[in-house]
Design an enzyme around this catalytic site. Structure first.
Site, PDB file in Angstrom:
ATOM      1  N   CYS A  80     -20.401   9.866 -16.955  1.00 52.71           N
ATOM      2  CA  CYS A  80     -19.589   9.011 -16.084  1.00 52.71           C
ATOM      3  C   CYS A  80     -18.322   9.717 -15.622  1.00 52.71           C
ATOM      4  CB  CYS A  80     -19.225   7.754 -16.869  1.00 52.71           C
ATOM      5  SG  CYS A  80     -18.128   6.630 -16.006  1.00 52.71           S
ATOM      6  N   CYS A  83     -13.832   8.347 -17.224  1.00 51.08           N
ATOM      7  CA  CYS A  83     -12.921   8.922 -18.225  1.00 51.08           C
ATOM      8  C   CYS A  83     -13.139  10.432 -18.314  1.00 51.08           C
ATOM      9  CB  CYS A  83     -13.208   8.345 -19.613  1.00 51.08           C
ATOM     10  SG  CYS A  83     -12.833   6.602 -19.781  1.00 51.08           S
ATOM     11  N   GLU A 336       7.374  -3.151   1.611  1.00 55.95           N
ATOM     12  CA  GLU A 336       5.977  -2.851   1.272  1.00 55.95           C
ATOM     13  C   GLU A 336       5.166  -2.929   2.563  1.00 55.95           C
ATOM     14  OE1 GLU A 336       3.714  -2.237  -1.341  1.00 55.95           O
ATOM     15  OE2 GLU A 336       2.197  -2.622   0.182  1.00 55.95           O
ATOM     16  N   CYS A 411       2.750   7.964  -9.742  1.00 54.73           N
ATOM     17  CA  CYS A 411       1.432   8.110 -10.363  1.00 54.73           C
ATOM     18  C   CYS A 411       0.910   9.527 -10.091  1.00 54.73           C
ATOM     19  CB  CYS A 411       0.470   7.051  -9.850  1.00 54.73           C
ATOM     20  SG  CYS A 411       0.372   6.999  -8.069  1.00 54.73           S
TER      21      CYS A 411
HETATM   22  N1  SAH Z   1       5.955  -1.087  -7.140  1.00 54.04           N
HETATM   23  C1  SAH Z   1       4.700  -1.783  -7.092  1.00 54.04           C
HETATM   24  C2  SAH Z   1       3.630  -1.087  -6.266  1.00 54.04           C
HETATM   25  C3  SAH Z   1       3.452   0.386  -6.473  1.00 54.04           C
HETATM   26  S1  SAH Z   1       1.995   1.082  -5.748  1.00 54.04           S
HETATM   27  C4  SAH Z   1       4.193  -2.086  -8.501  1.00 54.04           C
HETATM   28  O1  SAH Z   1       4.699  -1.552  -9.485  1.00 54.04           O
HETATM   29  O2  SAH Z   1       3.256  -2.888  -8.623  1.00 54.04           O
HETATM   30  C5  SAH Z   1       2.552   1.687  -4.225  1.00 54.04           C
HETATM   31  C6  SAH Z   1       2.680   0.643  -3.146  1.00 54.04           C
HETATM   32  O3  SAH Z   1       3.141   1.314  -1.966  1.00 54.04           O
HETATM   33  C7  SAH Z   1       1.376  -0.046  -2.750  1.00 54.04           C
HETATM   34  O4  SAH Z   1       1.563  -1.432  -2.832  1.00 54.04           O
HETATM   35  C8  SAH Z   1       1.145   0.392  -1.300  1.00 54.04           C
HETATM   36  O5  SAH Z   1       0.555  -0.624  -0.510  1.00 54.04           O
HETATM   37  C9  SAH Z   1       2.551   0.698  -0.839  1.00 54.04           C
HETATM   38  N2  SAH Z   1       2.731   1.653   0.276  1.00 54.04           N
HETATM   39  C10 SAH Z   1       1.973   2.721   0.603  1.00 54.04           C
HETATM   40  N3  SAH Z   1       2.525   3.399   1.624  1.00 54.04           N
HETATM   41  C11 SAH Z   1       3.670   2.748   1.967  1.00 54.04           C
HETATM   42  C12 SAH Z   1       4.690   2.970   2.946  1.00 54.04           C
HETATM   43  N4  SAH Z   1       4.638   4.006   3.770  1.00 54.04           N
HETATM   44  N5  SAH Z   1       5.703   2.101   2.997  1.00 54.04           N
HETATM   45  C13 SAH Z   1       5.776   1.044   2.153  1.00 54.04           C
HETATM   46  N6  SAH Z   1       4.843   0.778   1.214  1.00 54.04           N
HETATM   47  C14 SAH Z   1       3.808   1.626   1.115  1.00 54.04           C
END
Ligand code: SAH
EC number: 2.1.1.190
Length: 453
Positions: A80, A83, A336, A411
């Site tokens: 898989c 992991c 966002e 991440c």
């Molecule tokens: N801080 C949040 C989400 C983090 S993930 C948490 O902890 O849950 C990253 C987020 O960035 C996602 O929701 C994605 O939709 C958003 N994203 C991606 N590109 C972006 C951009 N150019 N401007 C604003 N948001 C964006």
């Protein structure tokens, strides 16, 4: 140096580990990457690919195993693609993730004074995923199967158990697979670009135990939906939401932009450290809730809020971090790009009765310019971008806004390291904590604190 031949068998000592968790054996300075081999092991391997700057080997025998080696508990592990690190003790995984951050920030980018803390791990690093997305297909006998893809391929491995997803998800998936076979549901074939059912997505609130199931189909017509909903509700009477998502694209993206509620509510809720969140099917929500609480806690510590601060929560998803901070801030502005997530964020502010928040839908790099033009002067900026990191305009505007502190969650530490160099002319990167959001995989999540020089 003697040249390597394909299919040649060699013995060697593993001297390093790549960020993908592959062992590295060196012939003079020429590296051979051997998946599933661990550092300090003496192994025999077969050369399967020879390139100018590196080769790939297949592990044949471990002559001297590492004390970090364990028997992977999952029966699908070596097939898989889900992991990559189950053959390592959990402590060795945490060490490896810290080492990767040290390599990137201390050695590669030269942030020698930055404190890099130990990786924050889980007490029980299993069954942690609150979202499962499984492709559906057919095997050679025509039986409907579902499970994760084989490593580096789109072959589905039919599985009845996965040790990293919420246990309820597996029960639901196994039941759905049985119904798909019973009803002889049409399944999507990637090569022919034909057929109906593509993926089943299962989401749960980790603490609320609310459950959402999303059927992702190619095309709108889904004639067995009523029957399936009836079966779902009979078998799982507490289910919160059943949705139908339409994905007509022929890409690897799992969900399309159109969804309908087939049963129950439009969204599920979860509560993290006393803050309640509404989560729609299209919204991002951190997949490991136990670790998310630790991650956000560390982010708040790094922000060192004083109760009077103006906070920006950039890339805010459903507003989780900003709402965590709202009680200790004067005002929180969130941005966002996914409109559904911003609608959730606004409702989440209402549910939790925080009136000191403003959430805006748009690209962070554009909205931050507007905020600057409006004269908003942030004291603390939270940054949490997707894997590709931040856009240059965003970083430049951030420098001009000149906050006291920047807390950057990532991440993908390699793009975070690139962005940190951009911020370095005005900010000191004081400390970084890796938080293990994805045990048994090579993914590393980090939270970093930047202080104004
Ligand atoms: N801080 C949040 C989400 C983090 S993930 C948490 O902890 O849950 C990253 C987020 O960035 C996602 O929701 C994605 O939709 C958003 N994203 C991606 N590109 C972006 C951009 N150019 N401007 C604003 N948001 C964006």
């Amino acid at each position: 140096m003697k040249t390597l031949q394909k299919n040649e068998r060699l013995e060697g000592k593993v001297v390093d580990l790549t960020h993908e968790g592959h062992g590295v054996v060196k012939l003079d300075r020429y590296p051979i990457f051997v998946p599933n081999a661990l550092i300090n092991e003496i192994i025999t391997f077969k050369v399967i690919k020879v390139k100018k700057n590196f080769a790939i080997g297949k592990l044949i025998e471990i002559k001297e195993p590492s004390s970090d080696r364990v028997e992977p508990p999952c029966v699908y592990y070596y097939k898989c693609g889900g992991c990559q690190l189950q053959h390592m003790t959990y402590q060795a995984q945490l060490n490896m993730k810290k080492e990767q951050v040290i390599n990137l920030f201390h050695r590669k980018a030269g942030f020698k004074d930055t404190i890099i803390h130990d990786t924050v791990g889980m007490e029980h690093p299993w069954y942690y995923r609150n979202k499962t997305q499984v492709p559906v297909g057919k095997n050679q006998e025509g039986k409907i199967i579902s499970g994760f893809y084989r490593q580096r391929s789109h072959d589905i491995i039919d599985m009845d158990e996965c040790l990293i997803q919420d246990q309820l998800h597996q029960q639901v998936m196994n039941q759905i697979k049985a119904w798909f076979n019973e009803l002889n549901i049409s399944v999507y074939n990637e090569h022919k670009k034909q057929g109906l059912m593509r993926h089943v997505v299962v989401r749960t609130g980790h603490y609320s135990r609310e459950l959402m199931v999303i059927f992702v189909t190619n095309g709108k017509k889904f004639k067995q939906s009523d029957l399936l909903v009836q079966k779902m509700v009979d078998a799982f009477p507490y289910i919160t939401s059943i949705k139908h998502n339409i994905n007509n694209t022929h890409s690897n993206v799992i969900m399309g932009s159109e969804s309908y509620t087939l049963y129950g509510k439009d969204a599920i809720h979860d509560t993290l450290s006393d803050v309640t969140f509404k989560i729609s099917d299209q919204s991002f929500y951190q997949i490991n809730s136990i670790q998310t609480e630790k991650l956000y806690q560390r982010a708040i510590e790094y922000a060192e809020l004083n109760g009077e601060d103006i906070v920006l929560d950039t890339y805010c998803g459903i507003g989780t971090i900003g709402l965590y901070m709202a009680p200790q801030a004067k005002h929180v502005y969130g941005v966002e790009v996914v409109s559904e997530a911003i609608e959730d964020a606004k409702q989440n502010a209402t549910i939790n009765q925080y009136e000191n928040t403003t959430f805006v839908c748009g690209k962070a790099e554009e909205v931050i310019l507007k905020w600057k033009a409006q004269g908003i002067k942030p004291d603390v900026v939270m940054v949490d971008p997707p894997r590709k990191g931040c856009d240059d305009t965003f970083l430049e505007t951030l420098l001009e806004l000149n906050p006291r502190k920047i807390v950057y969650i990532s991440c993908n530490p390699s793009t975070q390291q690139r962005d940190a160099q951009h911020l370095a002319k005005q900010y000191k990167l004081t400390q970084i904590t890796p938080v293990d959001m994805f045990p048994h995989t090579t993914h590393v999540e980090t939270v970093a604190q930047f202080e104004h020089i």
